[in-house]
Design a protein around this motif. Structure first.
Motif, PDB file in Angstrom:
ATOM      1  N   UNK A 100       0.823  -1.263   0.097  1.00  0.00           N
ATOM      2  CA  UNK A 100       0.129  -0.128  -0.046  1.00  0.00           C
ATOM      3  C   UNK A 100       0.954   1.195  -0.051  1.00  0.00           C
ATOM      4  N   UNK A 101       0.395   2.183  -0.878  1.00  0.00           N
ATOM      5  CA  UNK A 101       1.129   3.648  -0.903  1.00  0.00           C
ATOM      6  C   UNK A 101       0.144   4.521  -0.267  1.00  0.00           C
ATOM      7  N   UNK A 102       0.708   5.293   0.449  1.00  0.00           N
ATOM      8  CA  UNK A 102      -0.367   6.285   1.318  1.00  0.00           C
ATOM      9  C   UNK A 102      -0.050   7.486   0.635  1.00  0.00           C
ATOM     10  N   UNK A 103      -1.059   8.551   0.738  1.00  0.00           N
ATOM     11  CA  UNK A 103      -1.151   9.767   0.186  1.00  0.00           C
ATOM     12  C   UNK A 103       0.126  10.573   0.829  1.00  0.00           C
ATOM     13  N   UNK A 104       1.014  11.255   0.004  1.00  0.00           N
ATOM     14  CA  UNK A 104       2.354  11.916   0.564  1.00  0.00           C
ATOM     15  C   UNK A 104       3.720  10.880   0.504  1.00  0.00           C
ATOM     16  N   UNK A 105       3.380   9.720   0.560  1.00  0.00           N
ATOM     17  CA  UNK A 105       4.576   8.820   0.225  1.00  0.00           C
ATOM     18  C   UNK A 105       5.017   8.885  -1.142  1.00  0.00           C
ATOM     19  N   UNK A 106       6.366   8.606  -1.347  1.00  0.00           N
ATOM     20  CA  UNK A 106       7.013   8.716  -2.504  1.00  0.00           C
ATOM     21  C   UNK A 106       7.104   7.148  -3.243  1.00  0.00           C
ATOM     22  N   UNK A 107       6.691   7.149  -4.660  1.00  0.00           N
ATOM     23  CA  UNK A 107       6.635   5.872  -5.192  1.00  0.00           C
ATOM     24  C   UNK A 107       8.115   5.676  -5.708  1.00  0.00           C
ATOM     25  N   UNK A 108       8.674   4.555  -5.410  1.00  0.00           N
ATOM     26  CA  UNK A 108       9.931   4.451  -5.897  1.00  0.00           C
ATOM     27  C   UNK A 108      10.379   2.794  -6.436  1.00  0.00           C
ATOM     28  N   UNK A 109      11.134   3.048  -7.267  1.00  0.00           N
ATOM     29  CA  UNK A 109      11.583   1.558  -7.919  1.00  0.00           C
ATOM     30  C   UNK A 109      13.265   1.245  -7.542  1.00  0.00           C
ATOM     31  N   UNK A 110      13.264  -0.018  -8.040  1.00  0.00           N
ATOM     32  CA  UNK A 110      14.666  -0.467  -7.746  1.00  0.00           C
ATOM     33  C   UNK A 110      15.295  -0.469  -9.057  1.00  0.00           C
ATOM     34  N   UNK A 111      16.164   0.562  -8.955  1.00  0.00           N
ATOM     35  CA  UNK A 111      16.796   0.874 -10.375  1.00  0.00           C
ATOM     36  C   UNK A 111      17.898  -0.491 -11.136  1.00  0.00           C
ATOM     37  N   UNK A 112      18.235  -1.316  -9.910  1.00  0.00           N
ATOM     38  CA  UNK A 112      18.602  -2.831 -10.685  1.00  0.00           C
ATOM     39  C   UNK A 112      17.913  -3.344 -11.679  1.00  0.00           C
ATOM     40  N   UNK A 113      16.464  -3.157 -11.836  1.00  0.00           N
ATOM     41  CA  UNK A 113      15.854  -3.515 -12.747  1.00  0.00           C
ATOM     42  C   UNK A 113      15.765  -2.960 -14.035  1.00  0.00           C
ATOM     43  N   UNK A 114      16.418  -1.851 -14.041  1.00  0.00           N
ATOM     44  CA  UNK A 114      16.345  -0.906 -15.404  1.00  0.00           C
ATOM     45  C   UNK A 114      17.770  -1.097 -16.239  1.00  0.00           C
ATOM     46  N   UNK A 115      18.285  -2.181 -16.255  1.00  0.00           N
ATOM     47  CA  UNK A 115      19.410  -2.259 -17.187  1.00  0.00           C
ATOM     48  C   UNK A 115      20.569  -1.118 -17.383  1.00  0.00           C
ATOM     49  N   UNK A 116      20.803  -0.805 -15.938  1.00  0.00           N
ATOM     50  CA  UNK A 116      21.997   0.318 -15.989  1.00  0.00           C
ATOM     51  C   UNK A 116      23.094  -0.019 -16.686  1.00  0.00           C
ATOM     52  N   UNK A 117      23.736   1.092 -17.148  1.00  0.00           N
ATOM     53  CA  UNK A 117      24.971   0.729 -17.941  1.00  0.00           C
ATOM     54  C   UNK A 117      26.232   0.592 -16.964  1.00  0.00           C
ATOM     55  N   UNK A 118      26.085   1.091 -16.002  1.00  0.00           N
ATOM     56  CA  UNK A 118      27.269   1.439 -15.126  1.00  0.00           C
ATOM     57  C   UNK A 118      26.852   1.416 -13.607  1.00  0.00           C
ATOM     58  N   UNK A 119      27.685   0.800 -12.869  1.00  0.00           N
ATOM     59  CA  UNK A 119      27.291   0.496 -11.326  1.00  0.00           C
ATOM     60  C   UNK A 119      27.180   2.239 -10.913  1.00  0.00           C
ATOM     61  N   UNK A 120      26.414   2.391  -9.958  1.00  0.00           N
ATOM     62  CA  UNK A 120      26.417   3.424  -9.083  1.00  0.00           C
ATOM     63  C   UNK A 120      26.185   3.383  -7.730  1.00  0.00           C
ATOM     64  N   UNK A 121      26.636   4.302  -6.990  1.00  0.00           N
ATOM     65  CA  UNK A 121      26.443   4.345  -5.616  1.00  0.00           C
ATOM     66  C   UNK A 121      25.337   4.971  -5.110  1.00  0.00           C
ATOM     67  N   UNK A 122      24.399   4.408  -4.011  1.00  0.00           N
ATOM     68  CA  UNK A 122      23.202   4.609  -3.773  1.00  0.00           C
ATOM     69  C   UNK A 122      23.344   5.290  -1.859  1.00  0.00           C
ATOM     70  N   UNK A 123      22.372   6.149  -1.809  1.00  0.00           N
ATOM     71  CA  UNK A 123      22.152   6.532  -0.501  1.00  0.00           C
ATOM     72  C   UNK A 123      22.048   5.141   0.290  1.00  0.00           C
ATOM     73  N   UNK A 124      22.772   4.931   1.529  1.00  0.00           N
ATOM     74  CA  UNK A 124      22.450   4.126   2.589  1.00  0.00           C
ATOM     75  C   UNK A 124      20.907   3.967   2.909  1.00  0.00           C
ATOM     76  N   UNK A 125      20.502   2.643   3.043  1.00  0.00           N
ATOM     77  CA  UNK A 125      19.194   2.489   3.606  1.00  0.00           C
ATOM     78  C   UNK A 125      19.259   1.368   4.765  1.00  0.00           C
TER      79      UNK A 125
END
Length: 202
Positions: A100-125
Motif C-alpha cells: 500500500x502507498x499512502x498519500x504523501x508517500x514517494x513512489x520508488x523503483x529498484x533501479x537494478x531492474x532498469x538495465x543500468x549501463x554502469x554501477x552507481x553508489x546509492x544513499x544508504x538504507x
C-alpha cells in the motif's frame, strides 16, 4: 504513463524531484505502464546526440532487453530509486505496487531492474546490505522481484486500475493469468539486456 493519483515534488538539492502519491494507492495497483507517447530511442540515435542531450537521455531513461532507451514522456522519468521499492517492474511493460502507498508517500523503483549501463553508489538504507546498483542486478534479484510482483497481482482484480487500458495486447492474457491463477508466465529476467563483451567492458 504514471498513475494519475501522483504528482511531482521537489525533495532537496541532492535528490532533486520525486513522484508522490496524492491519494491512497493500494497494493496490486498498476503504478506505471509503457505508453505510446514514451520515446523509444535506438542506441545509435542517443550516441549521436550532443553531449547535453545525451547526458539527459541517459539520466532519465531506462533500457529494455533490446538495448533501446525508453524515455518516459511524463513524470515517470522522475521516479527515484530505493532498495525497498514500493513499485516493481514486470516483463509486461507495467509496474505494480507491491505494498500500500499512502498519500504523501514517494513512489520508488529498484533501479537494478532498469538495465543500468554502469554501477552507481546509492544513499544508504536501513535493512539492506546493498549500496550499489549494478548492471547484473536484474539477474541476481529477479526471483525476489517476481515473487513480490506475483503477490501483488493477487490483489489486482480487487482494486481500481486506471492504467489497465494501457496494457499492451500481447500482455493482457499474461497479466490476467497472474491476477486470477497466481502464475507469472514470464520472469522479469527476460527483460535483461545481454551485452557483448565489448559493450560490457565500457
Amino acid at each position: 504513463m504514471m498513475h494519475p493519483h501522483t504528482e511531482l515534488r521537489f525533495i532537496n538539492e541532492q535528490i532533486g524531484f520525486g513522484v508522490f502519491a496524492t491519494r491512497f494507492i493500494p497494493k496490486g495497483t498498476l503504478t506505471w505502464a509503457l505508453d505510446d507517447l514514451d520515446q523509444i530511442l535506438e542506441p545509435e540515435v542517443v550516441e549521436g546526440l550532443d553531449e547535453d542531450r545525451k547526458k539527459l537521455v541517459k539520466k532519465y531513461s531506462y533500457r529494455n532487453q533490446y538495448g533501446m532507451f525508453i524515455l518516459c514522456w511524463d513524470n515517470g522519468r522522475f521516479v527515484n530509486h530505493s532498495f525497498h521499492a514500493n513499485c516493481i517492474g514486470t516483463a509486461y511493460e507495467v509496474e505494480i505496487a507491491v505494498r500500500d502507498i499512502y498519500p504523501g508517500e514517494q513512489l520508488t523503483d529498484d533501479y537494478g531492474s532498469l538495465n543500468v549501463d554502469e554501477p552507481f553508489e546509492c544513499f544508504p538504507e536501513e535493512g539492506t546490505d546493498r549500496t550499489r546498483v549494478m548492471p547484473g542486478d536484474l539477474l541476481h534479484y529477479a526471483d525476489v522481484w517476481d515473487a513480490q510482483a506475483l503477490e501483488a497481482f493477487r490483489h489486482y482484480n480487487e482494486v481500481e486500475q486506471p492504467l489497465a487500458h494501457l496494457i499492451r495486447e500481447e500482455f493482457k492474457d499474461k497479466v490476467e493469468i497472474a491476477a486470477t491463477l497466481g502464475k507469472l508466465i514470464d520472469s522479469i529476467r527476460v527483460i535483461y539486456l545481454e551485452r557483448d563483451s565489448r559493450s560490457a567492458a565500457r
